[in-house]
Design a protein around this motif. Structure first.
Motif, PDB file in Angstrom:
ATOM      1  N   ARG A   1       0.981  -1.238  -0.025  1.00 17.30           N
ATOM      2  CA  ARG A   1       0.019  -0.012   0.069  1.00 17.30           C
ATOM      3  C   ARG A   1       0.744   1.247   0.192  1.00 17.30           C
ATOM      4  NH1 ARG A   1      -5.116  -0.917   0.821  1.00 17.30           N
ATOM      5  NH2 ARG A   1      -5.642   0.904   1.501  1.00 17.30           N
ATOM      6  N   GLU A   2       1.766   1.181   0.913  1.00 20.68           N
ATOM      7  CA  GLU A   2       2.766   2.264   0.955  1.00 20.68           C
ATOM      8  C   GLU A   2       3.518   2.636  -0.264  1.00 20.68           C
ATOM      9  OE1 GLU A   2       6.870   3.245   3.346  1.00 20.68           O
ATOM     10  OE2 GLU A   2       5.243   2.305   4.452  1.00 20.68           O
ATOM     11  N   THR A   3       4.099   1.573  -1.067  1.00 21.82           N
ATOM     12  CA  THR A   3       4.914   1.589  -2.106  1.00 21.82           C
ATOM     13  C   THR A   3       4.292   2.087  -3.111  1.00 21.82           C
ATOM     14  OG1 THR A   3       6.124  -0.371  -1.120  1.00 21.82           O
ATOM     15  CG2 THR A   3       6.276  -0.070  -3.556  1.00 21.82           C
ATOM     16  N   PHE A   4       2.830   1.789  -3.337  1.00 20.03           N
ATOM     17  CA  PHE A   4       2.290   2.198  -4.450  1.00 20.03           C
ATOM     18  C   PHE A   4       1.164   3.163  -4.282  1.00 20.03           C
ATOM     19  CE2 PHE A   4       4.229  -1.812  -5.817  1.00 20.03           C
ATOM     20  CZ  PHE A   4       5.000  -1.333  -6.752  1.00 20.03           C
ATOM     21  N   GLY A   5       1.249   3.719  -3.318  1.00 23.20           N
ATOM     22  CA  GLY A   5       0.244   5.175  -2.827  1.00 23.20           C
ATOM     23  C   GLY A   5      -1.164   4.760  -3.033  1.00 23.20           C
ATOM     24  N   LEU A   6      -1.486   3.380  -2.386  1.00 26.09           N
ATOM     25  CA  LEU A   6      -3.010   3.224  -2.376  1.00 26.09           C
ATOM     26  C   LEU A   6      -3.401   3.995  -0.937  1.00 26.09           C
ATOM     27  CD1 LEU A   6      -1.889   0.914  -3.856  1.00 26.09           C
ATOM     28  CD2 LEU A   6      -3.736  -0.549  -2.916  1.00 26.09           C
ATOM     29  N   VAL A   7      -4.616   4.554  -1.259  1.00 26.62           N
ATOM     30  CA  VAL A   7      -5.240   5.378  -0.156  1.00 26.62           C
ATOM     31  C   VAL A   7      -6.394   4.759   0.665  1.00 26.62           C
ATOM     32  CG1 VAL A   7      -5.091   7.424  -1.328  1.00 26.62           C
ATOM     33  CG2 VAL A   7      -7.143   6.189  -1.670  1.00 26.62           C
ATOM     34  N   GLU A   8      -6.773   5.136   1.599  1.00 29.64           N
ATOM     35  CA  GLU A   8      -7.792   4.230   2.554  1.00 29.64           C
ATOM     36  C   GLU A   8      -8.795   3.939   1.905  1.00 29.64           C
ATOM     37  OE1 GLU A   8      -9.014   2.297   5.842  1.00 29.64           O
ATOM     38  OE2 GLU A   8      -7.057   3.490   5.609  1.00 29.64           O
ATOM     39  N   GLY A   9      -9.225   2.610   1.666  1.00 33.59           N
ATOM     40  CA  GLY A   9     -10.473   2.190   0.875  1.00 33.59           C
ATOM     41  C   GLY A   9     -10.017   1.694  -0.250  1.00 33.59           C
ATOM     42  N   GLU A  10      -8.856   1.772  -1.057  1.00 33.77           N
ATOM     43  CA  GLU A  10      -8.428   0.951  -2.104  1.00 33.77           C
ATOM     44  C   GLU A  10      -7.699  -0.305  -1.636  1.00 33.77           C
ATOM     45  OE1 GLU A  10      -7.177   4.299  -5.647  1.00 33.77           O
ATOM     46  OE2 GLU A  10      -6.017   4.214  -3.818  1.00 33.77           O
ATOM     47  N   GLN A  11      -8.027  -1.246  -2.614  1.00 34.09           N
ATOM     48  CA  GLN A  11      -6.953  -2.472  -2.492  1.00 34.09           C
ATOM     49  C   GLN A  11      -6.617  -3.072  -3.748  1.00 34.09           C
ATOM     50  OE1 GLN A  11      -6.778  -4.639   0.171  1.00 34.09           O
ATOM     51  NE2 GLN A  11      -5.381  -5.476  -1.334  1.00 34.09           N
ATOM     52  N   ALA A  12      -5.438  -3.299  -3.919  1.00 28.90           N
ATOM     53  CA  ALA A  12      -4.682  -4.021  -4.994  1.00 28.90           C
ATOM     54  C   ALA A  12      -5.316  -5.350  -5.014  1.00 28.90           C
ATOM     55  CB  ALA A  12      -3.306  -3.971  -4.673  1.00 28.90           C
ATOM     56  N   VAL A  13      -5.821  -5.587  -6.141  1.00 31.94           N
ATOM     57  CA  VAL A  13      -6.470  -7.031  -6.507  1.00 31.94           C
ATOM     58  C   VAL A  13      -5.616  -8.007  -7.142  1.00 31.94           C
ATOM     59  CG1 VAL A  13      -8.484  -7.829  -7.594  1.00 31.94           C
ATOM     60  CG2 VAL A  13      -8.730  -5.809  -6.501  1.00 31.94           C
ATOM     61  N   CYS A  14      -5.053  -7.500  -8.224  1.00 29.21           N
ATOM     62  CA  CYS A  14      -4.344  -8.438  -8.802  1.00 29.21           C
ATOM     63  C   CYS A  14      -3.004  -7.664  -9.964  1.00 29.21           C
ATOM     64  CB  CYS A  14      -5.144  -9.413  -9.855  1.00 29.21           C
ATOM     65  SG  CYS A  14      -5.770  -8.644 -11.084  1.00 29.21           S
ATOM     66  N   PHE A  15      -2.352  -8.442 -10.433  1.00 30.94           N
ATOM     67  CA  PHE A  15      -1.337  -8.119 -11.442  1.00 30.94           C
ATOM     68  C   PHE A  15      -1.958  -8.724 -12.879  1.00 30.94           C
ATOM     69  CE2 PHE A  15       1.345  -8.404  -7.634  1.00 30.94           C
ATOM     70  CZ  PHE A  15       1.781  -6.968  -7.691  1.00 30.94           C
ATOM     71  N   ILE A  16      -1.774  -7.972 -13.965  1.00 29.29           N
ATOM     72  CA  ILE A  16      -2.086  -8.372 -15.204  1.00 29.29           C
ATOM     73  C   ILE A  16      -0.636  -8.210 -15.967  1.00 29.29           C
ATOM     74  CG2 ILE A  16      -3.131  -7.862 -17.370  1.00 29.29           C
ATOM     75  CD1 ILE A  16      -5.094  -5.870 -15.545  1.00 29.29           C
ATOM     76  N   SER A  17      -0.415  -9.516 -16.632  1.00 26.38           N
ATOM     77  CA  SER A  17       1.079  -9.370 -17.363  1.00 26.38           C
ATOM     78  C   SER A  17       0.586  -9.491 -18.626  1.00 26.38           C
ATOM     79  CB  SER A  17       1.855 -10.715 -16.875  1.00 26.38           C
ATOM     80  OG  SER A  17       2.199 -10.656 -15.392  1.00 26.38           O
ATOM     81  N   LEU A  18       1.102  -8.872 -19.736  1.00 28.79           N
ATOM     82  CA  LEU A  18       0.933  -8.719 -21.041  1.00 28.79           C
ATOM     83  C   LEU A  18       2.428  -9.035 -21.920  1.00 28.79           C
ATOM     84  CD1 LEU A  18      -0.889  -5.841 -21.070  1.00 28.79           C
ATOM     85  CD2 LEU A  18      -2.075  -7.853 -21.370  1.00 28.79           C
TER      86      LEU A  18
END
Length: 196
Positions: A157-174
């Motif tokens: 959360r800290e590394t990628f600047g997620l604010v309160e209420g946001e959640q990292a869900v998944c990575f998409i590789s292309l």
């Protein structure tokens, strides 16, 4: 049905039927360039979005961001397993560098609009991700989703600047698939649909 619509239907059905998960270590260069990525994100933006909240965002992780991500992966493993061996830590580190393009998908679960509950927001993100992957498939690229416990850490959360209420869900590789494989068998319609 209009005969002019048949080719479009066939293309659409083929894209959906042949899309499959390709893990990041099986994706090689070339990956989509910036203009192509913009087209993929335009497809993502066509997802269903109750009240037009756009309850999701995507981070395209460049080299510096991947370096930071590798540190998140290593630290997450250390937290789970303080006895992790150096080669295990290295395996965690290199995961951040697999695949030409790596995107972090984030959902916004803030309660700013109580008429759009959390499950609808996650559903909207899922539709956006599927649109993006199908648009990538139409352009000849492979895609894969990955997750893991590191997504739920404070350091992520800290590394990628997620604010309160946001959640990292998944990575998409292309990227470009290194190999092809048969399309997996899909379930029969009767296995998951009831007409009542």
């Amino acid at each position: 049905m209009d005969d002019d619509a048949l080719p479009l239907i066939e293309i659409c059905d083929e894209l959906i039927r042949t899309r499959q998960h390709i893990g990041p270590k099986h994706l090689a260069e070339p990956g989509p360039d910036d203009a192509t990525l913009d087209a993929l994100f335009c497809a993502a933006a066509a997802a269903p979005d109750h009240h037009q909240l756009r309850p999701w965002r995507f981070l395209v992780l460049g080299e510096a961001a991947r370096q930071r991500l590798s540190e998140v992966f290593v630290e997450a493993l250390r937290q789970r397993d303080p006895q992790a061996l150096p080669d295990q830590l290295e395996d965690a580190r290199v995961k951040a560098f697999r695949g030409p393009v790596l995107i972090l998908a984030i959902v916004d679960l803030r309660t700013d609009d109580p008429e759009v509950p959390a499950f609808e927001r996650v559903f909207s993100l899922g539709c956006a991700v599927q649109n993006l992957m199908l648009a990538a498939r139409a352009r000849g690229f492979g895609s894969g989703l990955s997750s893991g416990r590191a997504l739920h850490t404070a350091l992520m959360r800290e590394t990628f600047g997620l604010v309160e209420g946001e959640q990292a869900v998944c990575f998409i590789s292309l990227g470009t698939p290194r190999r092809s494989r048969p399309v997996r068998q899909r379930p029969a319609v009767a296995e998951f649909v009831q007409r009542i």
